[in-house]
Structures are given as C-alpha cells and as structure tokens.
Design an enzyme around this catalytic site. Sequence first.
Site, mmCIF file in Angstrom:
data_model
loop_
_atom_site.group_PDB
_atom_site.id
_atom_site.type_symbol
_atom_site.label_atom_id
_atom_site.label_comp_id
_atom_site.label_asym_id
_atom_site.label_seq_id
_atom_site.Cartn_x
_atom_site.Cartn_y
_atom_site.Cartn_z
ATOM 1 N N ASP A 1 -0.122 -5.992 0.238
ATOM 2 C CA ASP A 1 -1.341 -6.392 -0.457
ATOM 3 C C ASP A 1 -1.028 -7.691 -1.184
ATOM 4 O OD1 ASP A 1 -3.086 -4.229 0.179
ATOM 5 O OD2 ASP A 1 -2.039 -2.974 -1.277
ATOM 6 N N CYS B 1 0.863 -1.170 0.000
ATOM 7 C CA CYS B 1 0.000 0.000 0.000
ATOM 8 C C CYS B 1 0.908 1.232 0.000
ATOM 9 C CB CYS B 1 -0.886 0.000 1.237
ATOM 10 S SG CYS B 1 -1.810 1.540 1.448
#
Length: 143
Positions: A60, A53
């Site tokens: 992620d 992120c």
Amino acid sequence: MKEDTSSLKHLGQPKAEPNYDNPSVEILDTFPNPYPDRSYTIQFMTREFTSLCPVTGQPDFATIEINYIPCKLCIESKSLKLYLLAYRQHGSFVETITNKILDDLVQACEPAWMEIKADFVARGGIRMNVRAVRQGNSGKENG
C-alpha cells in the site's frame, strides 16, 4: 539561542539503521519546543510511505501528512523518517496505521493538537483517505 539536542538518538549519527517491520514510539526523538509560549503549526509530509496489506501482503502506498501544534516538545524529523520507514514491511489495515501513527506521535510529544492525513493510492479501483485528529492534551479525539 542554543538548541538542546541532548535527547536526540538519530540526528548526527553517521548511519541510521532502519527497521522495516516494527513501528514503535521508541524510534521517535523529540526536542524542547523553542517557542512554548507561541501557538504555531508544524507540518511534515511524505509521498513515499509504504506498508503491506495484512491479508494479501500487497504493498500500500500513501501520502502521509502530519500537522500539529507543539506544546513542550517537537518531533525530530530524522527519527520521524525512520519511524515511518518501519511500516515498509509491516502488515496492517490503513485505518489502523493512520490511528497508530497518531497515537505514537501524541505519546512522543504531547501536542496541543495533531492531525494525521493518510491518502492511500487506489488499489482495485478504490482509493482510501483516512484522517485522525487529537484535540489537546485531554485525549479527546475527533476524526
């Protein structure tokens, strides 16, 4: 039929040097489509895609599916693996990542059609799935 492998930089090398923060079209290798007069689909899928992120730096995780109809060139799979690894420490929003993958792969092989499906693991109770499509060599996009 003998395959033309003269343009490949990564396949057959004893050790690949992965890059974990600079996804670039230059990482991708292609080879001539052995059946340029036939319409057929190639699919790649990985359940091990990781990026960061850009705000929190949290990881992620995603399943990335790549489907395409080649024209003159095909994407070599080892270079694709190295390309996708280059996102591991790269901070970017999932929408940007999905569309960048599409743009870079289209630039590398100029397919007749390509679709990227990015299914990200839920974080904070919200799951994100992003689809990006390129229709033909005309550059027309639908998502």
